[in-house]
Write a protein that holds these residues in place. Structure first.
Motif, mmCIF file in Angstrom:
data_model
loop_
_atom_site.group_PDB
_atom_site.id
_atom_site.type_symbol
_atom_site.label_atom_id
_atom_site.label_comp_id
_atom_site.label_asym_id
_atom_site.label_seq_id
_atom_site.Cartn_x
_atom_site.Cartn_y
_atom_site.Cartn_z
ATOM 1 N N SER A 25 8.926 29.453 25.993
ATOM 2 C CA SER A 25 8.216 30.613 26.514
ATOM 3 C C SER A 25 8.758 31.863 25.826
ATOM 4 O O SER A 25 9.931 32.211 26.006
ATOM 5 C CB SER A 25 8.413 30.724 28.025
ATOM 6 O OG SER A 25 7.987 31.992 28.481
ATOM 7 N N LYS A 26 7.925 32.512 25.034
ATOM 8 C CA LYS A 26 8.344 33.755 24.385
ATOM 9 C C LYS A 26 8.594 34.844 25.425
ATOM 10 O O LYS A 26 9.478 35.670 25.258
ATOM 11 C CB LYS A 26 7.277 34.214 23.386
ATOM 12 C CG LYS A 26 7.172 33.350 22.156
ATOM 13 C CD LYS A 26 6.123 33.877 21.221
ATOM 14 C CE LYS A 26 5.975 32.967 20.020
ATOM 15 N NZ LYS A 26 4.912 33.419 19.122
ATOM 16 N N LYS A 27 7.813 34.798 26.490
ATOM 17 C CA LYS A 27 7.914 35.816 27.533
ATOM 18 C C LYS A 27 9.299 35.825 28.179
ATOM 19 O O LYS A 27 9.910 36.877 28.359
ATOM 20 C CB LYS A 27 6.845 35.567 28.592
ATOM 21 C CG LYS A 27 6.755 36.615 29.655
ATOM 22 C CD LYS A 27 5.610 36.317 30.612
ATOM 23 C CE LYS A 27 5.500 37.374 31.678
ATOM 24 N NZ LYS A 27 4.386 37.101 32.589
ATOM 25 N N SER A 28 9.805 34.653 28.516
ATOM 26 C CA SER A 28 11.120 34.584 29.176
ATOM 27 C C SER A 28 12.231 34.180 28.217
ATOM 28 O O SER A 28 13.392 34.137 28.603
ATOM 29 C CB SER A 28 11.071 33.602 30.346
ATOM 30 O OG SER A 28 10.784 32.314 29.871
#
Length: 116
Positions: A25-28
């Protein structure tokens, strides 16, 4: 523990439990297990793993520590099994291979050992 001791698997308990496909997950900035694509279903079932019953959780940790300290004194009733499945599901594809030997059934779980 049989998997931890087997060179075909990770050599730590956490490594064995977390073995399986993961996605990033790039977001987290973290990796997460792909749903239903791991060795232990509770790890990748998509459900929250935070303990709900604190007393039961504390007891399970104490019990785990007790058994890990005495692991060499505990009899392996599975006879070296590294795989298992529940008897209420169809026999998995891997269990049909000729080099998997069924060793024992404990309650609803059928255990297998890889015989080379």
């Amino acid at each position: 523990m049989n998997r931890v001791l087997d060179k075909r698997f990770p050599n730590t308990i956490c490594g064995v439990v977390h073995q399986g496909k993961h996605w990033y997950s790039k977001k987290s900035n973290k990796y997460f297990p792909k749903r239903d694509m791991c060795q232990f279903s509770w790890y990748c079932d998509g459900k929250d793993d935070d303990p709900k019953n604190r007393k039961a959780y504390v007891y399970s940790i104490a019990l785990t520590k007790y058994f890990l300290k005495r692991s060499m004194m505990i009899i392996d009733f599975t006879e070296g099994a590294t795989h298992y499945h529940a008897d209420y599901i169809d026999r998995p594809r891997w269990a049909k291979r000729k080099n998997f030997k069924q060793t024992v059934q404990i309650d609803t779980h059928i255990f297998y050992r890889w015989d080379q």
